[in-house]
Design a protein around this motif. Structure first.
Motif, PDB file in Angstrom:
ATOM      1  N   SER A 114       0.828  -1.199   0.000  1.00  0.00           N
ATOM      2  CA  SER A 114       0.000   0.000   0.000  1.00  0.00           C
ATOM      3  C   SER A 114       0.864   1.251   0.000  1.00  0.00           C
ATOM      4  N   THR A 131      -1.507   5.146   4.262  1.00  0.00           N
ATOM      5  CA  THR A 131      -2.607   4.260   4.677  1.00  0.00           C
ATOM      6  C   THR A 131      -2.241   3.370   5.858  1.00  0.00           C
ATOM      7  N   HIS A 171      -4.843   0.734   7.874  1.00  0.00           N
ATOM      8  CA  HIS A 171      -4.779  -0.721   7.715  1.00  0.00           C
ATOM      9  C   HIS A 171      -4.431  -1.417   9.028  1.00  0.00           C
ATOM     10  N   ILE A 231      -7.058  -4.342   9.795  1.00  0.00           N
ATOM     11  CA  ILE A 231      -6.625  -5.738   9.619  1.00  0.00           C
ATOM     12  C   ILE A 231      -7.013  -6.634  10.797  1.00  0.00           C
ATOM     13  N   GLN A 249       2.955  -6.676   5.399  1.00  0.00           N
ATOM     14  CA  GLN A 249       2.563  -5.348   4.939  1.00  0.00           C
ATOM     15  C   GLN A 249       3.785  -4.559   4.463  1.00  0.00           C
ATOM     16  N   LEU A 303     -13.042  -4.264   3.253  1.00  0.00           N
ATOM     17  CA  LEU A 303     -12.685  -2.848   3.326  1.00  0.00           C
ATOM     18  C   LEU A 303     -13.845  -1.924   2.944  1.00  0.00           C
TER      19      LEU A 303
END
Length: 381
Positions: free
Chosen positions: A78, A82, A86, A90, A109, A312
């Motif tokens: 990403s 963000t 996240h 998550i 990530q 999401l």
């Protein structure tokens, strides 16, 4: 030895036995051998299919589906700003997936500038899901053959999962009197913004500057002149939005910073004192989400990756985006009191579509020799 190999050995043994018994000395023996030969041919053809010698029109089999695994890993790639959203969303998804599927999901990530992330995925970073700053970056991954066409139709809102607008962050008390876009071109104003060659956020910043002229009646010549004057006031071009924020806030460079509104709101939420203004002529900063088809099929985790993307868009996840400063893609959440209280209304909101779409924008503004390069060349004179 595989099952088909064992079966083939048995058929070969039968053939040898019949050959021994009949020696081709009778019609019965001939017919028997003919039948065995036919059977062997069919078996070999079937086995050939199993070993991957399919015709080129058949798709190769994907690796085992994640549903058969007690644990599954998803790699999320990403853009930089963000990260906080996240990290809040998550755990909620992991908990819900465990409840619904009795399966433990872990996430790898990666966060960096959108352009940097795009190149990394194309060059081999095996992302299962990409959440990027602009649809143009996702389209580049599609053109590289990693995402199938039509990805934006798989989920609501043409794949846009989070939104923002541009904000102007000033020093305490706003000593330079920054109120709107034209103030950024004034003599003596030092502006910090990221590099649009590497940062998706910076491309939005550039387009916001350009569109501020177009939306108020100016033509392209006036827009070019204005944006050129603004970039004359930019002493440094950090690689991404996070680095630009650090340059302004931690290193003390510049009088004003262009950044996502959500970054400002997150800083305020974390107890920082931030002076800022959201210009009433602005651009809708739309951030897409997509599953990277080639990689999820390779990893056998498509079901989970698609489940995460769909999650999401749920009110629960969208509320987390709002809480952390993003304008929601979910219209129901956008009309909630929390959202309407948090985000000031923008009088004139431009879109990428107004400027011809990302392919045209990239070619015109950000490709080698485009408008941005010409502006930078003038700046060095």
């Amino acid at each position: 030895m595989s099952l088909w190999q064992r079966q083939l050995k048995r058929l070969e043994a039968i053939a040898e036995h019949i050959t021994y018994r009949f020696r081709l000395n009778s019609l019965k023996g001939f017919v028997s051998l003919f039948l065995v030969g036919t059977l062997l041919s069919v078996a070999l053809a079937a086995c050939s299919g199993e070993t991957g010698n399919n015709s080129s029109t058949e798709a190769p089999a994907a690796s085992p589906v994640a549903a058969s695994k007690p644990n599954v890993e998803v790699t999320l790639v990403s853009f930089a700003v963000t990260k906080a959203a996240h990290e809040a969303i998550i755990p909620k998804f992991v908990e819900q997936w465990k409840k619904d599927h009795n399966q433990t999901v872990t996430f790898k990530q990666s966060y960096a500038g959108s352009g940097t992330q795009t190149r990394a995925v194309i060059d081999g970073l095996e992302a299962d899901v990409v959440h990027l700053a602009l649809a143009g970056d996702t389209q580049k991954i599609e053109k590289a053959g990693l995402i199938q066409p039509g990805w934006e139709k798989e989920v609501p809102n043409n794949g846009i999962v989070s939104k923002s607008v541009a904000a102007l962050v000033t020093r305490s008390g706003n000593p330079k009197g920054i109120k709107n876009w034209p103030d950024l071109a004034k003599d003596g104003v030092r502006l910090i913004t990221a590099n649009p060659k590497t940062s998706g956020v910076a491309r939005w910043n550039f387009l916001a500057l350009w569109d501020s002229v177009i939306k108020t009646g100016g033509d392209e010549a006036k827009a070019t002149e204005f944006v050129t004057r603004v970039y004359q006031n930019v002493p440094i071009l950090p690689k991404d939005a996070r680095e630009a924020t650090d340059t302004f806030a931690k290193q003390g460079q510049g009088d004003v910073l262009i950044n996502y509104e959500n970054e400002v709101l997150l800083a305020l939420q974390n107890g920082e004192k931030v002076d800022y203004v959201v210009p009433d002529v602005n651009i809708s900063i739309d951030n897409p989400i997509a599953v990277v088809d080639t990689n999820v099929d390779k990893h056998g985790n498509r079901e989970v990756a698609e489940g995460f993307v769909k999650f999401l868009y749920t009110p629960e996840a969208q509320q987390e985006f709002v809480r952390l400063g993003f304008r929601p893609a979910n219209e129901e959440v956008a009309q909630s009191k929390e959202a309407t209280d948090k985000f000031p209304k923008v009088k004139t909101l431009g879109t990428v579509a107004d400027l011809g779409g990302w392919e045209a924008i990239d070619q015109k503004f950000f490709a080698d020799g485009g408008v941005f390069d010409k502006i930078q060349a003038q700046k060095k004179r």
